[in-house]
Design an enzyme around this catalytic site. Structure first.
Site, PDB file in Angstrom:
ATOM      1  N   HIS A 473       0.788  -1.233   0.000  1.00 14.07           N
ATOM      2  CA  HIS A 473       0.000   0.000   0.000  1.00 14.07           C
ATOM      3  C   HIS A 473       0.821   1.284   0.000  1.00 14.07           C
ATOM      4  O   HIS A 473       0.306   2.346  -0.367  1.00 14.07           O
ATOM      5  CB  HIS A 473      -0.921   0.014   1.231  1.00 14.07           C
ATOM      6  CG  HIS A 473      -2.187   0.775   1.027  1.00 14.07           C
ATOM      7  ND1 HIS A 473      -2.292   1.860   0.170  1.00 14.07           N
ATOM      8  CD2 HIS A 473      -3.423   0.632   1.553  1.00 14.07           C
ATOM      9  CE1 HIS A 473      -3.525   2.338   0.205  1.00 14.07           C
ATOM     10  NE2 HIS A 473      -4.224   1.611   1.019  1.00 14.07           N
ATOM     11  N   TYR A 589     -14.564   6.016   8.780  1.00 15.23           N
ATOM     12  CA  TYR A 589     -13.582   6.462   7.787  1.00 15.23           C
ATOM     13  C   TYR A 589     -14.074   6.048   6.406  1.00 15.23           C
ATOM     14  O   TYR A 589     -14.344   4.877   6.162  1.00 15.23           O
ATOM     15  CB  TYR A 589     -12.235   5.797   8.087  1.00 15.23           C
ATOM     16  CG  TYR A 589     -11.083   6.184   7.186  1.00 15.23           C
ATOM     17  CD1 TYR A 589     -10.040   6.954   7.670  1.00 15.23           C
ATOM     18  CD2 TYR A 589     -11.009   5.749   5.872  1.00 15.23           C
ATOM     19  CE1 TYR A 589      -8.950   7.293   6.869  1.00 15.23           C
ATOM     20  CE2 TYR A 589      -9.937   6.088   5.058  1.00 15.23           C
ATOM     21  CZ  TYR A 589      -8.920   6.857   5.560  1.00 15.23           C
ATOM     22  OH  TYR A 589      -7.857   7.181   4.753  1.00 15.23           O
ATOM     23  N   THR A 602      -5.080  10.602  -0.851  1.00  8.44           N
ATOM     24  CA  THR A 602      -6.417  10.402  -0.293  1.00  8.44           C
ATOM     25  C   THR A 602      -6.728  11.428   0.789  1.00  8.44           C
ATOM     26  O   THR A 602      -5.838  12.106   1.302  1.00  8.44           O
ATOM     27  CB  THR A 602      -6.560   8.989   0.319  1.00  8.44           C
ATOM     28  OG1 THR A 602      -5.608   8.852   1.382  1.00  8.44           O
ATOM     29  CG2 THR A 602      -6.350   7.910  -0.726  1.00  8.44           C
TER      30      THR A 602
END
Length: 789
Positions: A473, A589, A602
């Protein structure tokens, strides 16, 4: 020994009368073709670099400006206001040039300068236009006159035929929100989660921070925003991902699934051959910058940042004692394949070209047919990447910095990507209730030692022909991997195809050398570290409670008929499901992208709002009417949409507070408010997997060729992780994760709550829909009667 003989490029023999040299014509041919390909690649990259560098102008426009300027010399008009004459007088070596030569050269130099000035003017005009975001806050389907004018100007200044990186220099910088706005929105977001006493305490902390420390921290942040291309992204990558010392398997890595209903071939090697070849095609276009730029689907005109795409291939997260680093290489021509505990190096090029799908199939089949045993410690070696980072970093320094271990590890870390040929079939099976659950867990963590979790992505191939991806990630977010995966699946199914027997199309070149088996010399001490990492990772993997759920009662089509956002509809359904599951509300979230800005990644949308809470309470109140519930739903949906738009346009809360916290740590400033904010747990973490390239597959024509999206592990020990993808008009797939060790969570139970919440919200719209249908049918019948009469 046949492959060893083919690998010899030349032979020589020393004789009394001299040296007899024999060259292999095949090798010489391959060397020649490789050189031609390399120079051709450099030429294309240079050409596309120039095209992107002068965008939104074109190289041919330079010639137009030069010709226009030269023509003024003959009609004795000086548009340069004397600058051409000044250049003429200051040319070096002017005494050796004729008057006419100096005039021509001066005009060309002035024209070039003017051309460069016009390029920068166009670029900064486009950047100013892209900095306007008023259009995103307008109601869907209604476009104001100012937005229409703005859209026309954007199209006018965007040029023609842009490449992948053409818009990069024209993207605006991410703005730093004001402290007052951030604190106000933060307090608004936590109000429904705190009682009056706790909220008053938080309000005191927030106001004290704003009045005492915030201004100083904000100044440094604004300074960084002026200097760096993005004031968030580098710190986000470093402190959220690379400095984390815990396992990245489950906790950070995510996965993407294959096509849901279709398996193009059930031959494992053939499917892997086509998919790997499609990835090589994608990488070639990526290296040359030939992909179309990613545009925001809302308007199809607003470009998004493509920086993250540069690191899809040949990228590895390298472990460190205190922090990891992301290593990105270029032009590596091999991949590493794992099968039943053995590692193989497979070359992807021959004679200056990619291996054909049929050639890749043959290479993978050779690996599948190999019956050799793993070397001592080799079977679970990849578990080092699944456990804690510090033991892996120390083991890497101690055991993998010299000899065969270093060479083999270098082969893995420099590979284009990592491929696992699994030995257990997976995939969605409508006859099995938990097939998606097993499939997801296999992609997310597998056996904890059969994926190289540090690679940018691991491609996973199953014996039944199914595929999947496990992605690291830190280097990029899910939409980047999704963009590549959409291209690969469409290329595999609609361009490459298979024979009737399920093999890859094309001839087989049996003269290719066999895949190279990587060698390891792992001492007992290293094997103990490997086993410890494996046991640690296995404990995490066994604790993952996963449930995949296909919601096909309705989809985007019906939701849009209700004149509401599909994402807002689902987010409110998740809030209703969460409350029914836990009987309390929690900090939620939702991931939103900020890629309309340079190097954007993001932002967080805090979906549990006061409006959402009021709607959920009304849904659980037997005394509330559907009309009241529907009014509250629309108010909550509008609030959610506004928050999502604020996040997309750089006015989110959490990245700003995160960066203020990092600045405070650098300056040694203690802030109880920022500590409290950064320590709050996200018990419900959600994300939507976007469909980005709808032009690749016509879902209406091929309704079965749809992907299943992807998912991630739970963020909180006692919470849920929910990823969803809205597929076509009538299907939504949910990927739900939690932990077995938590007595309060159950992924299957939460999936049932989502289903009931979706259906209950749909019921609110039924009277309206039924009334519209009745009016439509009545008007249609009247029209038919009139025509009949």
């Amino acid at each position: 020994m046949a492959e060893a003989h083919q690998a010899v490029g030349f032979q020589f023999t020393v004789r009394p009368d001299g040296v007899d040299v024999k060259l292999s014509q095949e090798v010489i041919k391959n060397i020649y073709l490789s050189g031609v390909t390399a120079w051709k690649k450099r030429a294309i990259q240079f050409k596309n670099g120039v095209l992107a560098g002068v965008y939104p102008a074109s190289p041919s426009s330079w010639l137009i400006v030069v010709i226009a300027m030269m023509s003024t010399l003959y009609i004795r008009i000086d548009p340069s206001l004397g600058m051409i004459d000044a250049i003429k007088e200051n040319l070096p070596q002017r005494d050796y040039m004729s008057v006419q030569t100096r005039a021509v050269l001066s005009a060309i130099l002035f024209a070039t300068g003017l051309w460069l000035f016009l390029i920068f003017l166009l670029r900064y005009t486009l950047k100013a236009l892209l900095s306007y975001h008023g259009w995103i806050f307008e109601s869907h389907g209604r476009m104001s006159t100012s937005t229409k004018v703005w859209l026309t100007l954007v199209k006018m200044f965007s040029g023609r035929r842009p490449l992948l990186y053409s818009f990069q220099a024209s993207l605006p910088r991410l703005p730093v929100p004001s402290v007052d706005d951030t604190i106000h929105r933060y307090l608004e977001s936590v109000r429904p989660l705190l009682d009056n006493e706790k909220f008053n305490q938080m309000e005191i902390l927030a106001n004290d921070f704003r009045d005492s420390k915030a201004a100083r921290l904000q100044r440094y942040l604004v300074l960084k925003s002026w200097w760096a291309t993005n004031y968030v992204s580098d710190w986000w990558e470093e402190y959220i991902y690379l400095r984390s010392r815990g396992p990245i398997m489950v906790n950070s890595n995510f996965y993407v699934m294959d096509l849901l209903y279709i398996t193009p071939t059930h031959r494992q090697a053939a499917r892997a051959g086509n998919v790997v070849h499609a990835m090589l095609q994608y990488r070639r276009k990526l290296e040359r910058g030939e992909h179309a730029p990613v545009l925001l689907r809302a308007l199809g005109t607003v470009p998004m940042c493509s920086t993250q795409m540069e690191r899809i291939f040949n990228t590895t997260r390298i472990p460190g004692i205190e922090t990891d680093i992301v290593q990105h290489l270029t032009d590596r021509k091999h991949l590493v394949v794992y099968h039943k505990g053995r590692f193989f190096q497979v070359w992807l090029y021959t004679g200056g070209r990619h291996l054909l799908p049929s050639e890749l199939e043959m290479q993978f089949q050779r690996i599948l047919n190999d019956t050799s045993e793993p070397q001592p410690g080799e079977l679970k070696l990849a578990a080092l990447t699944a456990g804690n980072r510090v033991p892996w970093a120390r083991a890497r320094i101690q055991y993998f910095t010299q000899g065969v271990n270093k060479a083999s590890l270098d082969a893995i870390e420099s590979a284009a990507f990592f491929l696992t040929l699994d030995d257990e079939p997976q995939g969605y099976d409508s006859a099995k209730s938990n097939s998606l659950d097993s499939y997801a867990k296999s992609l997310l963590h597998g056996k904890c030692y059969d994926r190289w979790f540090d690679k940018s992505f691991t491609l996973i191939s199953y014996p039944n022909g199914k595929m999947g991806v496990n992605a690291e990630h830190s280097w990029a977010d899910a939409p980047i991997v999704g963009h590549m995966w959409e291209y690969v699946l469409a290329t595999d199914c609609f361009h490459l195809g298979y024979t009737e027997e399920g093999h890859c199309k094309g001839d087989v070149n049996k003269g290719l050398p066999f895949p190279n088996r990587l060698q390891w010399q792992l001492p007992e001490e290293c094997q103990e570290v490997i086993e410890a990492s494996y046991l640690s990772a296995k404990q995490i993997a066994d604790d993952v409670d996963f449930h995949g759920y296909l919601f096909n009662e309705f989809g985007k089509g019906l939701i849009k008929k209700c004149r509401t956002s599909p994402d807002a509809f689902i987010q409110l359904a998740l809030q209703l499901a969460q409350f029914r599951d836990q009987r309390v509300f929690c900090l939620t979230y939702e991931s939103s992208m900020t890629r309309m800005f340079r190097d954007g990644r993001t932002e967080t949308v805090r979906s549990c709002t006061s409006e959402a809470v009021a709607f959920v309470r009304a849904m659980e109140d037997p005394g509330a009417t559907n009309a009241q519930r529907l009014a509250l739903f629309r108010k909550a949906a509008d609030k959610h949409q506004n928050m999502y738009r604020l996040a997309m346009t750089g006015s989110g809360i959490d990245r700003h507070l995160f960066c203020l916290y990092i600045v405070s740590k650098y300056l040694g400033v203690d802030s109880p408010f920022l500590k409290q904010v950064l320590s709050e747990p996200w018990k419900l973490s959600t994300s939507q997997t976007p469909q980005q390239q709808l032009n690749l597959v016509d879902i209406n024509k091929f309704p079965k060729y749809v992907g299943a999206g992807g998912g991630f592990g739970p963020v909180a020990d006692d919470g849920y992780g929910v990823s969803y993808i809205i597929i076509g008009e009538n299907l939504i797939t949910f990927h739900i994760s939690s932990k077995f060790s938590s007595p309060d969570t159950d992924s299957y139970r939460f999936g049932q709550h989502i289903q009931s919440a979706m259906l209950d919200i749909q019921e609110l719209f039924k009277p309206i829909n039924d009334k519209k249908t009745y009016l439509y049918c009545t008007l249609k019948r009247c029209l038919v009667l009139v025509m009949w009469e």
